[in-house]
Every structure is written in C-alpha cells, then in structure tokens.
Design a protein around this motif. Structure first.
Motif, PDB file in Angstrom:
ATOM      1  N   ASP A 298      21.676  46.377  70.699  1.00  0.00           N
ATOM      2  CA  ASP A 298      22.658  47.425  70.410  1.00  0.00           C
ATOM      3  C   ASP A 298      22.221  48.124  69.114  1.00  0.00           C
ATOM      4  O   ASP A 298      21.189  47.773  68.526  1.00  0.00           O
ATOM      5  CB  ASP A 298      24.082  46.853  70.340  1.00  0.00           C
ATOM      6  N   LEU A 299      23.016  49.083  68.652  1.00  0.00           N
ATOM      7  CA  LEU A 299      22.619  49.875  67.476  1.00  0.00           C
ATOM      8  C   LEU A 299      22.440  48.988  66.235  1.00  0.00           C
ATOM      9  O   LEU A 299      21.460  49.141  65.486  1.00  0.00           O
ATOM     10  CB  LEU A 299      23.676  50.973  67.216  1.00  0.00           C
ATOM     11  N   LYS A 300      23.357  48.047  66.035  1.00  0.00           N
ATOM     12  CA  LYS A 300      23.304  47.194  64.832  1.00  0.00           C
ATOM     13  C   LYS A 300      22.054  46.303  64.856  1.00  0.00           C
ATOM     14  O   LYS A 300      21.313  46.230  63.875  1.00  0.00           O
ATOM     15  CB  LYS A 300      24.594  46.347  64.804  1.00  0.00           C
ATOM     16  N   LYS A 301      21.821  45.675  65.987  1.00  0.00           N
ATOM     17  CA  LYS A 301      20.680  44.748  66.092  1.00  0.00           C
ATOM     18  C   LYS A 301      19.344  45.503  65.973  1.00  0.00           C
ATOM     19  O   LYS A 301      18.414  45.037  65.328  1.00  0.00           O
ATOM     20  CB  LYS A 301      20.774  44.026  67.456  1.00  0.00           C
ATOM     21  N   MET A 302      19.290  46.710  66.580  1.00  0.00           N
ATOM     22  CA  MET A 302      18.077  47.518  66.494  1.00  0.00           C
ATOM     23  C   MET A 302      17.824  47.938  65.039  1.00  0.00           C
ATOM     24  O   MET A 302      16.701  47.851  64.533  1.00  0.00           O
ATOM     25  CB  MET A 302      18.224  48.768  67.374  1.00  0.00           C
ATOM     26  N   THR A 303      18.886  48.386  64.357  1.00  0.00           N
ATOM     27  CA  THR A 303      18.743  48.859  62.978  1.00  0.00           C
ATOM     28  C   THR A 303      18.266  47.727  62.071  1.00  0.00           C
ATOM     29  O   THR A 303      17.357  47.913  61.245  1.00  0.00           O
ATOM     30  CB  THR A 303      20.098  49.422  62.483  1.00  0.00           C
ATOM     31  N   GLU A 304      18.828  46.548  62.231  1.00  0.00           N
ATOM     32  CA  GLU A 304      18.404  45.404  61.405  1.00  0.00           C
ATOM     33  C   GLU A 304      16.925  45.106  61.639  1.00  0.00           C
ATOM     34  O   GLU A 304      16.171  44.878  60.704  1.00  0.00           O
ATOM     35  CB  GLU A 304      19.241  44.161  61.757  1.00  0.00           C
ATOM     36  N   ASP A 305      16.516  45.155  62.910  1.00  0.00           N
ATOM     37  CA  ASP A 305      15.129  44.841  63.250  1.00  0.00           C
ATOM     38  C   ASP A 305      14.167  45.887  62.673  1.00  0.00           C
ATOM     39  O   ASP A 305      13.131  45.542  62.106  1.00  0.00           O
ATOM     40  CB  ASP A 305      14.989  44.775  64.786  1.00  0.00           C
ATOM     41  N   ILE A 306      14.530  47.160  62.782  1.00  0.00           N
ATOM     42  CA  ILE A 306      13.638  48.215  62.275  1.00  0.00           C
ATOM     43  C   ILE A 306      13.546  48.147  60.750  1.00  0.00           C
ATOM     44  O   ILE A 306      12.452  48.212  60.178  1.00  0.00           O
ATOM     45  CB  ILE A 306      14.113  49.614  62.733  1.00  0.00           C
ATOM     46  N   LEU A 307      14.695  48.000  60.091  1.00  0.00           N
ATOM     47  CA  LEU A 307      14.665  47.996  58.618  1.00  0.00           C
ATOM     48  C   LEU A 307      13.904  46.774  58.082  1.00  0.00           C
ATOM     49  O   LEU A 307      13.281  46.837  57.031  1.00  0.00           O
ATOM     50  CB  LEU A 307      16.090  48.042  58.051  1.00  0.00           C
ATOM     51  N   ARG A 308      13.923  45.695  58.856  1.00  0.00           N
ATOM     52  CA  ARG A 308      13.193  44.482  58.437  1.00  0.00           C
ATOM     53  C   ARG A 308      11.679  44.661  58.651  1.00  0.00           C
ATOM     54  O   ARG A 308      10.884  44.248  57.822  1.00  0.00           O
ATOM     55  CB  ARG A 308      13.708  43.297  59.265  1.00  0.00           C
ATOM     56  N   ASN A 309      11.275  45.320  59.720  1.00  0.00           N
ATOM     57  CA  ASN A 309       9.854  45.345  60.112  1.00  0.00           C
ATOM     58  C   ASN A 309       9.087  46.620  59.773  1.00  0.00           C
ATOM     59  O   ASN A 309       7.868  46.582  59.634  1.00  0.00           O
ATOM     60  CB  ASN A 309       9.734  45.100  61.619  1.00  0.00           C
TER      61      ASN A 309
END
Ligand code: NAD
Length: 315
Positions: A298-309
């Motif tokens: 979802d948007l939250k999980k995608m955003t966390e993954d992108i900002l981390r990587n």
C-alpha cells in the motif's frame, strides 16, 4: 538452450524484470536488449544485445541464432512523450508489436509478454473501479496504440494460437531507475526531491487520483501471469491490474511523516489533461480470480521501502 529476450530491457520496468528473470532462469538464458548500449552495462549478470526493435533483420537473426522462445516486448514511446511526436509513437508502438507477434508465429515461440496500460481508458470510461470490459475511447496516441495493440494480441491468439499475455499496468513506481516520460512519473520524482531535501513542484494538481503500483508488485504480477497455466489466462486482450490509488497530496502527506520539512507546490501542465482522462481506480477482479493476483504494497509500505532504499542508489 531456449532463451528469453527482453526488448527495451534498460527502461524502468525492464531493469527490474530482467534481474528477476535472470534469478529465475539463470543469466545465460536471458538476453537483455535495448537501443542504448551505455544503459546495457548494468546487466553484468545476463547476456546483452544492442538492438533496435525496428531493425527487423537484426532482431530475426538474434532470435534464430540464440533460439529465443519467449519475448518480453517492453520498448514503447510512453504517454507524455508520445504527445510530442504522435506519428512516431504510433509507428514504434504498433509496428514493433505486430513484428513481435509475427516472429512468435514464425519461430513457434512458447510465450510473448506485451504490456498495455490504463491509458487505454478515456474520458467516457467509468472513473471509479473501472471494469475490465467497458467503453475505452483513449485520447492520447499512446492510449490508442495500447488499445489497438490489445486487439491485435487477442486476434493473434484466436486466429494463430500465439500465446501472448498482457497486463494493463497502472502508473509504476520504482526507485532503481528513472521513469521514461509517463504521466505518473511525478510519483517517482517526488521521492528523489524529498531525499535531496529539495522543494517539489508537481505537474499534476493536488487532488488528481490515479491508479498506481509499486514495482515489486508489478514484477510479481507479470511473472505470475507468465507462469500461469495457459488455460487460466482467459483474457487475451489485457488484464485490468490494480494495487493502490492516491493523489499527489496523499503521497506528499505520507512522505511528510518521514521528512517533516518537505514542501510541495502544484503547477499542472499538459499532463493534467491526460491524467484527467484516466480512471481514479481499477477493478481487477478477473486477474484475482483467473490466476490469483494479489498485491502486497500500500502507499505507506511502499513509501517506507523507497525512503529506506533509494539513498543507496543515489551515491
Ligand atoms: P521506459 O521508457 O523506461 O523504457 C523503455 C525502453 O525501451 C528504454 O530503455 C528505451 O531505450 C527502449 N527503447 C525505445 N525504443 C526502442 C527501440 N526502437 N528498440 C529497442 N529498445 C527501445 O518504459 P517503461 O516505463 O519501462 O515501460 C515499459 C513498458 O511498460 C512499455 O510498453 C510501457 O508502455 C508499459 N507501461 C509502463 C508504465 C509505467 O508507469 N512505467 C505504465 C503502463 C505501461
């Protein structure tokens, strides 16, 4: 040895799809091809070929010499770029697909993958939970070429038995490569600006809702479809496919929870009218029923993954 050829491998989708295909089949069985020789340097783990899909003799020779039995045909002029040179977009998108479908017949290939897009939908399409079968009437040359392409895929399957499979991708969001001139590119650029600590000026308005998908889900959907038994693939034009739907303001607010100082402004340009003609959200029940599609991000999980990587990709 039977090989898989990816045409347009160096782009946003191809870069990640080629990696996963190489893991699944072994790099020696995968040929990443693209116009751009420099961009092919990143494929150290598989075979590569500099190839223009419009150079039919060169493509036919490679298919024959390398015993290619599957093609992922990803090369296309995308929605925003297509509007700048409509006749070229039509020529590249249509001629290349017809050529690939003919090659599949000539060399009795196992399977072909060709992506369609939510751009097949137009202003008269139901905007919310857009059904699989409904009025299309696309109003960009890109959308017209994708709709015509879908009809050709179904035609070659029904008339000639070519096992061609297709998905109508929503806007694809990935951090491993830059997008190639689509109307949903803002949703990739925004993360780059947030991480760089810069202001983001969005080319769509704050409330423009569009269907989107994180790249790992798009790769999973593509390979799930390609690995599905032939009889499960009941739609031979192209499957509706959905994951998340959000507006620029939604994604901004989500990023802001991690970067509180991040700022945004809105300056809609010619891409706004393209976005306005597309659905807000998509009904992908048939993909879920026929071959078990399920999204993960979802948007939250995608955003966390992108900002981390993403930061590791920028150094
Ligand atoms: P992209 O523009 O990032 O990549 C396309 C690649 O094709 C580029 O590397 C380019 O060099 C190559 N190419 C262009 N002309 C070529 C030619 N004549 N011969 C060989 N290679 C050529 O595009 P993408 O975002 O990776 O999209 C891939 C496919 O998925 C396209 O068919 C596109 O329509 C579809 N799609 C993408 C999205 C998205 O959001 N990215 C959404 C819906 C559908």
């Amino acid at each position: 040895m039977e090989r898989i050829l990816i045409i347009g491998a160096a782009g946003q989708l191809g870069s990640e799809l080629t990696f996963t295909l190489s893991q699944q089949y072994g790099g020696d069985n995968i040929i990443a091809s693209d116009l751009n020789p420099k961009a092919l340097e990143k494929f150290e783990y598989c075979k590569t070929a500099v190839l223009d899909i419009m150079d039919q003799d060169a493509v036919r020779k490679l298919v024959k010499d390398q015993n290619v039995k599957q093609i992922y045909h990803l090369a296309a002029v995308l929605s925003a770029t297509g509007e700048k040179n409509p006749r070229f977009a039509w020529q590249l998108n249509m001629d290349s697909l017809l050529f690939v479908l003919e090659l599949a017949m000539e060399f009795k290939m196992d399977k072909i993958y060709w992506p369609s897009s939510i751009a097949v939908f137009g202003p008269n399409t139901p905007k919310i939970n857009t059904p699989q079968f409904c009025v299309k009437e696309p109003n960009t040359v890109y959308g017209i070429s994708k709709q015509a392409g879908e009809r050709w895929c179904e035609y070659y399957f029904q008339k000639f038995g070519v096992d061609v499979r297709s998905l109508r991708y929503p806007g694809l969001i990935g951090y491993k490569s830059l997008p190639g001139g689509g109307t949903t590119d803002y949703a990739v650029d925004i993360y780059h600006k947030a991480i760089a600590g810069e202001h983001f000026d969005c080319f769509l308005s704050a409330e423009t809702a569009l269907p989107m998908m994180y790249m790992p889900d798009a790769i999973k959907a593509t390979l799930d479809l390609m690995h599905a038994p032939k009889e499960s693939v009941k739609i031979r034009s192209s499957y509706n496919l959905a994951a998340i739907s959000f507006t620029p303001e939604d994604i901004y607010q989500c990023i802001k929870t991690h970067h509180p100082d991040f700022t945004i402004s809105y300056s809609p340009d010619f891409r706004q009218s393209i976005a306005d003609s597309w659905p807000d959200s998509i009904d992908d029940t048939r993909a879920r029923e026929d071959w078990g599609w399920n999204h993960e991000y979802d948007l939250k999980k995608m955003t966390e993954d992108i900002l981390r990587n993403l930061p590791a990709y920028l150094v």
